[in-house]
Design an enzyme around this catalytic site. Structure first.
Site, mmCIF file in Angstrom:
data_model
loop_
_atom_site.group_PDB
_atom_site.id
_atom_site.type_symbol
_atom_site.label_atom_id
_atom_site.label_comp_id
_atom_site.label_asym_id
_atom_site.label_seq_id
_atom_site.Cartn_x
_atom_site.Cartn_y
_atom_site.Cartn_z
ATOM 1 N N SER A 22 0.866 -1.179 0.000
ATOM 2 C CA SER A 22 0.000 0.000 0.000
ATOM 3 C C SER A 22 0.904 1.230 0.000
ATOM 4 C CB SER A 22 -0.858 0.000 1.272
ATOM 5 O OG SER A 22 -1.475 1.264 1.457
ATOM 6 N N TYR A 37 -1.732 -1.455 10.378
ATOM 7 C CA TYR A 37 -1.844 -1.654 8.922
ATOM 8 C C TYR A 37 -0.606 -1.099 8.219
ATOM 9 C CZ TYR A 37 -3.863 -1.418 4.203
ATOM 10 O OH TYR A 37 -4.101 -1.575 2.859
#
Ligand SMILES: NC(=O)c1ccc[n+]([C@@H]2O[C@H](COP(=O)([O-])OP(=O)(O)OC[C@H]3O[C@@H](n4cnc5c(N)ncnc54)[C@H](OP(=O)(O)O)[C@@H]3O)[C@@H](O)[C@H]2O)c1
Length: 257
Positions: free
Chosen positions: A147, A160
């Site tokens: 990401s 995350y």
């Protein structure tokens, strides 16, 4: 002649998290490029839907293999099933992932372990399983879906972001260790794409405006726009690239203000 080939005709891939969102789009895109695809996630009905789309729209084979990727035995079983059925494994896409958005001061041990297990440890175990096979069979490719949140600090939560940064580092170290076996390991770092994971946050008007303000292309991504870079990395056109992360982010990561 210099134009390399982008076709994946006759190859076989295993895609985790292929039941919806980015993983489903990647699985379909790989199939459109000629690749047979094993579809892995926990929800069989979702995988069947992805498989139906592939069977109706491409000539590629789709194999539905329900598995929980946080369980080593189930991951190894998924590879075993695919290799028994097809006799080959050319590509692994570690796409399955999850998030629990919690401010750092409130993160619980359980949340930490669940996110790390799903986003990072499972990708390592799948890579290790694929790597062992690929080493004995002349090489292969692994693509990790990280990401932009692994590259720069985002409001998506500390756990995350940490797992996605670790995936970028894992990509480099595996590329370093396994290059000599012909195993190429790369990553993709997407910015925002509309999927079940992001639907809720993207419906927050202020949050969406913040995203657009920071994105030079002034829009979130279309799922096709993450599939193209994955197919490129999977194809012979990227055979001299390893250990790299392609940020697919509408320019977001260059934003400096
Ligand atoms: N969407 C974005 O804007 C965006 C941006 C940057 C990065 N990403 C990354 O892209 C990847 C895909 O995201 P997405 O938005 O498509 O998410 P999504 O819509 O929530 O889909 C996640 C997929 O992963 C599967 N999965 C989750 N936990 C699993 C487990 N324990 N075992 C097996 N499968 C599991 C889910 O299926 P089951 O729940 O049925 O198992 C589902 O098929 C993730 O790694 C995410 O972090 C997404």
């Amino acid at each position: 002649m210099y134009l390399p080939t982008f076709t994946l005709e006759g190859r076989t891939a295993l895609v985790t998290g292929a039941g919806r969102g980015i993983g489903r789009a990647i699985a379909i895109g790989l199939a459109e490029a000629g690749c047979n695809v094993a579809l892995v996630s926990r929800t069989q009905a979702d995988l069947e839907e992805t498989a139906d789309i592939i069977r109706q729209n491409t000539k590629a084979q789709a194999y539905v293999i329900p598995a929980d990727i946080t369980d080593r035995k189930q991951i190894e079983g998924a590879f075993e099933q695919l290799i028994t059925e097809t006799g080959r494994l050319d590509l692994l896409v570690n796409n399955a992932g999850m998030n629990i958005r919690t401010p750092a001061l409130e993160v619980t041990d359980d949340q930490w372990e669940t996110i790390v297990q799903t986003n990072l440890k499972s990708a390592f175990i799948a890579s290790q399983t694929a790597g062992r096979y690929m080493k004995e069979h002349g090489g292969g490719k692994i693509i990790n879906i990280s990401s932009v949140g692994g590259h720069t600090a985002l409001r998506t939560g500390v756990v995350y972001g940490s797992t996605k940064a670790a995936l970028i580092q894992m990509t480099k170290v595996l590329a370093l260790e396994w290059g000599k076996y012909g195993i190429l390991v790369n990553a993709i770092g997407p910015w925002y794409f509309r999927t079940p994971l992001t639907e809720k946050i993207l419906s927050d008007e202020q949050y969406m405006q913040d995203i657009l303000d920071r994105t030079p292309l002034k829009r979130i991504g279309d799922l096709k726009e993450v599939v193209g870079p994955v197919v490129f990395l999977a194809s012979d056109a990227a055979n001299y690239m390893t250990g790299q992360t392609l940020l697919v982010d509408g320019g977001m990561s260059i934003y400096g203000f």
